[in-house]
Design a protein around this motif. Structure first.
Motif, PDB file in Angstrom:
ATOM      1  N   VAL A 125       0.835  -1.203   0.000  1.00 56.13           N
ATOM      2  CA  VAL A 125       0.000   0.000   0.000  1.00 56.13           C
ATOM      3  C   VAL A 125       0.870   1.253   0.000  1.00 56.13           C
ATOM      4  CG1 VAL A 125      -1.760   1.350   1.229  1.00 56.13           C
ATOM      5  CG2 VAL A 125      -1.935  -1.156   1.135  1.00 56.13           C
ATOM      6  N   TYR A 126       1.671   1.427   1.048  1.00 55.67           N
ATOM      7  CA  TYR A 126       2.457   2.648   1.181  1.00 55.67           C
ATOM      8  C   TYR A 126       3.528   2.789   0.099  1.00 55.67           C
ATOM      9  CZ  TYR A 126       5.994   5.846   3.010  1.00 55.67           C
ATOM     10  OH  TYR A 126       6.906   6.852   3.134  1.00 55.67           O
ATOM     11  N   THR A 127       4.286   1.737  -0.160  1.00 54.95           N
ATOM     12  CA  THR A 127       5.374   1.829  -1.133  1.00 54.95           C
ATOM     13  C   THR A 127       4.880   2.223  -2.528  1.00 54.95           C
ATOM     14  OG1 THR A 127       6.790   0.290   0.091  1.00 54.95           O
ATOM     15  CG2 THR A 127       7.246   0.550  -2.255  1.00 54.95           C
ATOM     16  N   PRO A 128       3.842   1.593  -3.087  1.00 55.24           N
ATOM     17  CA  PRO A 128       3.337   2.039  -4.402  1.00 55.24           C
ATOM     18  C   PRO A 128       2.696   3.435  -4.339  1.00 55.24           C
ATOM     19  CG  PRO A 128       2.598  -0.190  -3.909  1.00 55.24           C
ATOM     20  CD  PRO A 128       3.163   0.360  -2.645  1.00 55.24           C
ATOM     21  N   LEU A 129       2.077   3.761  -3.187  1.00 58.74           N
ATOM     22  CA  LEU A 129       1.378   5.034  -3.053  1.00 58.74           C
ATOM     23  C   LEU A 129       2.335   6.224  -3.122  1.00 58.74           C
ATOM     24  CD1 LEU A 129      -1.543   6.006  -2.677  1.00 58.74           C
ATOM     25  CD2 LEU A 129      -1.134   6.014  -0.199  1.00 58.74           C
ATOM     26  N   LYS A 130       3.585   6.015  -2.725  1.00 58.86           N
ATOM     27  CA  LYS A 130       4.579   7.093  -2.776  1.00 58.86           C
ATOM     28  C   LYS A 130       4.799   7.601  -4.197  1.00 58.86           C
ATOM     29  CE  LYS A 130       7.957   4.949  -0.626  1.00 58.86           C
ATOM     30  NZ  LYS A 130       9.331   4.733  -0.102  1.00 58.86           N
ATOM     31  N   GLN A 131       4.539   6.740  -5.167  1.00 59.87           N
ATOM     32  CA  GLN A 131       4.724   7.129  -6.567  1.00 59.87           C
ATOM     33  C   GLN A 131       3.492   7.817  -7.152  1.00 59.87           C
ATOM     34  OE1 GLN A 131       6.309   3.777  -8.861  1.00 59.87           O
ATOM     35  NE2 GLN A 131       7.031   2.835  -6.974  1.00 59.87           N
ATOM     36  N   ILE A 132       2.406   7.829  -6.367  1.00 64.30           N
ATOM     37  CA  ILE A 132       1.142   8.375  -6.850  1.00 64.30           C
ATOM     38  C   ILE A 132       0.782   9.687  -6.180  1.00 64.30           C
ATOM     39  CG2 ILE A 132      -1.347   7.918  -7.057  1.00 64.30           C
ATOM     40  CD1 ILE A 132      -0.647   4.916  -7.063  1.00 64.30           C
ATOM     41  N   SER A 133       1.016   9.759  -4.857  1.00 67.14           N
ATOM     42  CA  SER A 133       0.572  10.932  -4.098  1.00 67.14           C
ATOM     43  C   SER A 133       1.671  11.476  -3.191  1.00 67.14           C
ATOM     44  CB  SER A 133      -0.647  10.571  -3.246  1.00 67.14           C
ATOM     45  OG  SER A 133      -0.989  11.630  -2.373  1.00 67.14           O
ATOM     46  N   ALA A 134       1.734  12.803  -3.126  1.00 66.94           N
ATOM     47  CA  ALA A 134       2.674  13.465  -2.230  1.00 66.94           C
ATOM     48  C   ALA A 134       2.235  13.324  -0.776  1.00 66.94           C
ATOM     49  CB  ALA A 134       2.788  14.943  -2.591  1.00 66.94           C
ATOM     50  N   PHE A 135       0.993  12.913  -0.566  1.00 66.97           N
ATOM     51  CA  PHE A 135       0.448  12.775   0.790  1.00 66.97           C
ATOM     52  C   PHE A 135       0.453  11.319   1.267  1.00 66.97           C
ATOM     53  CE2 PHE A 135      -1.349  16.665  -0.961  1.00 66.97           C
ATOM     54  CZ  PHE A 135      -1.062  17.574   0.053  1.00 66.97           C
ATOM     55  N   ALA A 136       1.222  10.467   0.596  1.00 70.62           N
ATOM     56  CA  ALA A 136       1.322   9.057   0.979  1.00 70.62           C
ATOM     57  C   ALA A 136       1.859   8.905   2.396  1.00 70.62           C
ATOM     58  CB  ALA A 136       2.230   8.314  -0.001  1.00 70.62           C
ATOM     59  N   VAL A 137       2.552   9.938   2.878  1.00 69.85           N
ATOM     60  CA  VAL A 137       3.132   9.896   4.212  1.00 69.85           C
ATOM     61  C   VAL A 137       2.074   9.673   5.293  1.00 69.85           C
ATOM     62  CG1 VAL A 137       3.004  12.403   4.422  1.00 69.85           C
ATOM     63  CG2 VAL A 137       4.558  11.148   5.877  1.00 69.85           C
ATOM     64  N   VAL A 138       0.845  10.170   5.076  1.00 64.08           N
ATOM     65  CA  VAL A 138      -0.182  10.053   6.125  1.00 64.08           C
ATOM     66  C   VAL A 138      -0.612   8.596   6.320  1.00 64.08           C
ATOM     67  CG1 VAL A 138      -2.462  10.798   6.896  1.00 64.08           C
ATOM     68  CG2 VAL A 138      -0.926  12.429   5.769  1.00 64.08           C
ATOM     69  N   PRO A 139      -1.073   7.880   5.267  1.00 63.54           N
ATOM     70  CA  PRO A 139      -1.350   6.453   5.477  1.00 63.54           C
ATOM     71  C   PRO A 139      -0.080   5.665   5.783  1.00 63.54           C
ATOM     72  CG  PRO A 139      -1.556   7.019   3.151  1.00 63.54           C
ATOM     73  CD  PRO A 139      -1.450   8.304   3.904  1.00 63.54           C
ATOM     74  N   GLY A 140       1.059   6.133   5.239  1.00 66.16           N
ATOM     75  CA  GLY A 140       2.319   5.447   5.506  1.00 66.16           C
ATOM     76  C   GLY A 140       2.723   5.504   6.962  1.00 66.16           C
ATOM     77  N   ALA A 141       2.258   6.553   7.664  1.00 60.30           N
ATOM     78  CA  ALA A 141       2.605   6.707   9.075  1.00 60.30           C
ATOM     79  C   ALA A 141       2.030   5.592   9.946  1.00 60.30           C
ATOM     80  CB  ALA A 141       2.128   8.065   9.576  1.00 60.30           C
ATOM     81  N   LEU A 142       1.026   4.893   9.421  1.00 61.75           N
ATOM     82  CA  LEU A 142       0.478   3.745  10.165  1.00 61.75           C
ATOM     83  C   LEU A 142       1.543   2.686  10.408  1.00 61.75           C
ATOM     84  CD1 LEU A 142      -3.068   3.144   8.620  1.00 61.75           C
ATOM     85  CD2 LEU A 142      -2.536   3.705  10.996  1.00 61.75           C
ATOM     86  N   SER A 143       2.537   2.633   9.525  1.00 59.10           N
ATOM     87  CA  SER A 143       3.607   1.644   9.677  1.00 59.10           C
ATOM     88  C   SER A 143       4.321   1.817  11.014  1.00 59.10           C
ATOM     89  CB  SER A 143       4.613   1.780   8.529  1.00 59.10           C
ATOM     90  OG  SER A 143       3.998   1.517   7.283  1.00 59.10           O
ATOM     91  N   GLY A 144       4.378   3.052  11.512  1.00 62.68           N
ATOM     92  CA  GLY A 144       5.017   3.295  12.803  1.00 62.68           C
ATOM     93  C   GLY A 144       4.134   2.944  13.980  1.00 62.68           C
TER      94      GLY A 144
END
Length: 288
Positions: A125-144
């Motif tokens: 989810v997060y890794t592919p999303l980084k290539q699509i949206s500049a706001f991928a950091v928000v859902p990506g933060a769930l990883s922490g």
């Protein structure tokens, strides 16, 4: 390849510098429910360490072409030719299966499923999303937020308990300024790699201001932890307050200085803030 060089390559592949603090956050979550050392705890924490190493290795494989384009990452194992993709896949699978096996041995079925979902979230989810949206950091933060929760559930707790929800929320909120400080340091490099970055949406000044807001939000959430029984010792609560009062003025440097040195210092201080809070929680549960 010499054994020391091999270990170094595998350490880079598994992002050990990231895996260690994440394992510590799992340890903190475990202590939050079961405040004593045990063999099961060791299995669970080591399991998370290996799972993170496996997910990181998989991330290297997914992004090796982009890594080769960026100064920050072009010397990583795959683009630098230190390890082949096929061998990296084998090590990734080994780390992931070993980690899941240890977590199954020392934790619970629920914690294992939560760990598997965290792998899915980070890599698919997060890794592919980084290539699509500049706001991928928000859902990506769930990883922490996953590792402390996995530790808590592995110890026998319920992931809907207020203490672990509060602690996981703190890690979730804190990941966002953590990522954005990295963006301020390496934004141009990320662009070279083809990633969507916030500098495409906001000015540097706006990013500094937004990052400051997230820094202050992280501190506010940290100060709420005692309300949810994450911290109970008055001495340690005062220590948390002192730590927070220390990092608040350091955060406002974002409004004054736009140089890399200032941003790097704040990035390191934020990491230290996280570490010190995990230490405070650990001491609270073990001794108070």
């Amino acid at each position: 390849m010499h054994i020391s060089a091999k270990i170094s390559t595998l350490s880079e592949l598994g992002k050990i510098k990231i895996a260690v603090p994440i394992a510590i956050s799992c340890f903190t979550g475990y202590l939050l429910y079961a405040p004593e050392f045990s063999v099961d705890m060791a299995y669970a924490v080591l399991g998370i360490f290996l799972i993170v190493a496996g997910a990181s290795a998989l991330n290297h494989i997914q992004e090796h072409k982009k890594d080769a384009l960026m100064n920050r990452t072009k010397f990583r194992p795959i683009p630098a030719g230190k390890i082949s993709i096929s061998e990296a896949v084998k090590w990734s699978v080994f780390f992931l299966l070993s980690g899941c096996g240890l977590l199954a041995l020392g934790g619970t079925t629920e914690s294992l499923w939560l760990a598997i979902f965290s792998i899915f979230w980070y890599n698919l989810v997060y890794t592919p999303l980084k290539q699509i949206s500049a706001f991928a950091v928000v859902p990506g933060a769930l990883s922490g937020a996953f590792p402390p929760m996995i530790g808590y559930v592995a110890a026998g707790g319920n992931f809907l308990d207020w203490p672990i929800l509060a602690l996981s929320f703190f890690f979730f909120i804190g990941q966002i300024p953590h990522f954005w400080l990295l963006l301020l340091l390496y934004g141009e490099d990320y662009k070279k790699g083809g990633f969507k970055v916030l500098t495409d949406v906001f000015s540097v000044k706006q990013i500094h201001n937004i990052t400051l807001i997230w820094m202050l939000a992280t501190i506010m959430v940290a100060l709420l932890l005692p309300i949810f029984d994450v911290l109970s010792s008055k001495i340690l609560i005062w220590s948390l307050l002192a730590l927070s009062l220390w990092i608040i003025p350091n955060s406002f440097i974002l409004l004054k200085n736009y140089d890399r040195i200032s941003v790097r210092k704040l990035f390191l201080r934020l990491n230290l803030y996280f570490l010190m809070i995990m230490i405070l929680i650990s001491i609270d549960k073990l001794y108070f």
